[in-house]
Design an enzyme around this catalytic site. Structure first.
Site, PDB file in Angstrom:
ATOM      1  N   HIS A   1       0.813  -1.230   0.000  1.00  0.00           N
ATOM      2  CA  HIS A   1       0.000   0.000   0.000  1.00  0.00           C
ATOM      3  C   HIS A   1       0.846   1.279   0.000  1.00  0.00           C
ATOM      4  O   HIS A   1       0.326   2.355  -0.273  1.00  0.00           O
ATOM      5  CB  HIS A   1      -0.944   0.005   1.215  1.00  0.00           C
ATOM      6  CG  HIS A   1      -1.879  -1.173   1.220  1.00  0.00           C
ATOM      7  ND1 HIS A   1      -3.204  -1.072   0.877  1.00  0.00           N
ATOM      8  CD2 HIS A   1      -1.647  -2.490   1.474  1.00  0.00           C
ATOM      9  CE1 HIS A   1      -3.755  -2.280   0.934  1.00  0.00           C
ATOM     10  NE2 HIS A   1      -2.831  -3.156   1.297  1.00  0.00           N
TER      11      HIS A   1
ATOM     12  N   HIS B   1      -8.013  -4.770  -2.021  1.00  0.00           N
ATOM     13  CA  HIS B   1      -7.669  -5.982  -2.795  1.00  0.00           C
ATOM     14  C   HIS B   1      -8.885  -6.559  -3.513  1.00  0.00           C
ATOM     15  O   HIS B   1     -10.014  -6.416  -3.042  1.00  0.00           O
ATOM     16  CB  HIS B   1      -7.122  -7.085  -1.864  1.00  0.00           C
ATOM     17  CG  HIS B   1      -5.770  -6.791  -1.294  1.00  0.00           C
ATOM     18  ND1 HIS B   1      -4.609  -7.219  -1.888  1.00  0.00           N
ATOM     19  CD2 HIS B   1      -5.403  -6.099  -0.184  1.00  0.00           C
ATOM     20  CE1 HIS B   1      -3.566  -6.812  -1.157  1.00  0.00           C
ATOM     21  NE2 HIS B   1      -4.027  -6.128  -0.120  1.00  0.00           N
TER      22      HIS B   1
HETATM   23 FE    FE Z   1      -2.791  -5.242   1.457  1.00  0.00          FE
HETATM   24 ZN    ZN Z   2      -2.271  -4.856   4.525  1.00  0.00          ZN
END
Ligand code: FE
Ligand code: ZN
Length: 271
Positions: free
Chosen positions: A71, A181
């Protein structure tokens, strides 16, 4: 690598879903008239740079939901190339290099005419935050809430994560969920195992199957749908609790404990 997906325009803003690494989504929000963009959880700088170039945008702001590399991995390069400040959880300031401003629950982040609200959602990591943008009717939940699932408890307790999810569940039904995700299909298999007679879930699974066949994202999804279909948001529902008992879960009245048992079962199931 899949091409970026154009999603939608709201009052001159557009939200792009940029697939990155195996199954991450980086979100690019642009003010088309100003030619400016902000990015949420840029795990990969090249993916973001390509999208910015293609749309002829300058990057004005980087937001992080938590410290994990998938991230934050693109932070440094993007900050260097565009001079964009990085905003992220104050509680993870020591773990996010180059953080310009640490934010806590209730803080505001401003980009153009948008005013995001910071919601602390610990559990996946100890300082995880989500960003809610009322003007966009959009929730960026990182790895806290997924469609039909939730993040693994790497640093927090089940009680903490349950408290976090309750906060997100309180958002308006027409809020669109943009999570970190593309785990939806796997999450759906787990949800269906427990809740196969849930009509709303069946309809969502049919939609997911269709989208994934075409390699399209299953996101965003409305919070209304998540509230009806996501097992992790339903552990305080008496009917759902009965179903869990039928599936061999221990009887309990504390939603946080039920949540913990459900999360542990999901860990064994996978993802
Ligand atoms: Fe992640
Ligand atoms: Zn994570």
């Amino acid at each position: 690598m899949l091409a970026p997906f154009w999603h939608a325009k709201y009052m001159g803003f557009s939200i792009d879903l940029l697939p990155a690494s195996a199954d991450n989504y980086i979100y690019l929000i642009s003010d088309v008239a100003l030619g400016l963009a902000m990015v949420i959880d840029p795990g990969d700088a090249d993916v973001v740079r390509r999208a910015l170039q293609k749309k002829d945008l300058h990057l004005a702001l980087i937001l992080n939901t938590h410290h994990h590399t998938d991230h934050t991995g693109g932070n440094a390069k993007l900050q260097h190339d565009y001079g964009a400040p990085i905003i992220g959880p104050a509680k993870e300031a020591h773990r996010i290099e180059g953080l310009s401003r640490g934010v806590d629950d209730g803080d505001r982040v401003t980009f153009s005419d948008l005013h995001g609200q910071v919601i602390e959602t610990p559990g996946h990591t100890s300082g995880c935050i989500s960003y809610y943008f009322p003007e966009l009717k959009a929730l960026f939940s990182g790895d806290s809430l997924f469609s039909l699932g939730c993040g693994r408890l790497f640093e927090g307790t089940a009680a903490q994560m349950w408290a976090s999810l309750i906060k997100l569940r309180a958002l308006p039904n027409d809020t669109q969920l943009y999570c970190g995700h593309e785990y939806t299909e796997r999450n759906a298999a787990f949800a269906m195992m427990l809740d196969k007679n849930n009509e709303a879930l069946k309809a969502r699974v049919a939609e997911i199957t269709k989208l994934r066949k075409k390699s399209l994202p299953t996101l965003p999804v409305s919070m209304a749908t998540e509230k009806e279909t996501n097992p992790f948001l339903r552990v305080d529902d008496l009917g759902f609790q009965k179903m869990l008992e039928k599936n061999g879960f221990p009887t309990d009245t504390d939603p946080a404990a039920i949540f913990g048992a459900l999360r542990a079962a999901k860990d064994r199931f996978g993802a």
